[in-house]
Write an enzyme that holds these catalytic residues in place. Sequence first.
Site, short mmCIF file in Angstrom:
data_model
loop_
_atom_site.label_atom_id
_atom_site.label_comp_id
_atom_site.label_asym_id
_atom_site.label_seq_id
_atom_site.Cartn_x
_atom_site.Cartn_y
_atom_site.Cartn_z
N HIS A 39 -4.47 6.30 -1.31
CA HIS A 39 -4.94 6.21 0.07
C HIS A 39 -3.87 6.60 1.11
CE1 HIS A 39 -8.97 5.84 1.74
NE2 HIS A 39 -8.84 4.75 2.01
N TYR A 54 0.74 -1.21 0.08
CA TYR A 54 -0.11 -0.02 0.03
C TYR A 54 0.93 1.24 -0.08
CZ TYR A 54 -3.56 -3.37 1.39
OH TYR A 54 -4.66 -4.50 1.48
N TYR A 101 -4.78 -0.15 9.96
CA TYR A 101 -5.54 -0.17 8.77
C TYR A 101 -6.37 1.06 8.93
CZ TYR A 101 -3.28 -4.12 7.02
OH TYR A 101 -2.06 -5.06 6.68
N ASN A 117 -13.23 6.26 5.62
CA ASN A 117 -13.40 5.58 6.59
C ASN A 117 -12.50 5.61 7.83
OD1 ASN A 117 -15.32 3.68 5.46
ND2 ASN A 117 -13.91 2.26 4.25
#
Length: 214
Positions: A20, A15, A69, A117
């Site tokens: 993100h 990631y 996360y 989120n």
Amino acid sequence: MIRLFVGLGNPGTEYEATRHNAGFWWVDALADRLKARLAPERAYQGLVARVTPASAPAGPVWLLEPMTYMNRSGVSVAGLARFFKIAPAEILVVHDELDLPPGEAKLKQGGSAAGHNGLKDIHAMLGTLDFWRLRIGIGHPGHKGEVPNYVLKRPSADDREAIDKAIEQSLGASELLIEGAMDKALARIHARPQRPKPPRRPPPPADGSPEPSA
């Protein structure tokens, strides 16, 4: 004044370079600027740095990258903030923003989580949206259904360059954020780059003869 800088992202090399993780990119750059070293802290479930800049009016400043996360970011943020008695209004959360194009960054306090989120979980764990947010533009894929895949992919080379420029410009306001000069920080972050001045036209010939045509 800001006492806790939080960058949002997902842990893991897969990631690392995805859209993100723009919040992580910003906090990494701030750590370099402040000569601080982010290190794992199990108590706060994240990478943490403590530094005391000369411009800090209230002692140490904390840098945090939650390793929980994205959708559990609030666990890390609330844990550190409560232990060190950092108020929500003293927290800046840096995150990727779909509604801004690459190359733009916007500072605001409060406002809706807008489906992000990480912000939603921080809201849930702090019980308020009264923290500051630095929104790093990553652009929008054009269709809502494509968003999850889009944010977890790498930006194009041009987009990454634009994002890095926005990070560099907004980092220029970091001392103002630490000092609590929020209006000045906002103006610095939102400032548009100056456009180059058009070339000056040469004066007409002194004898009054017509100028040569192009």
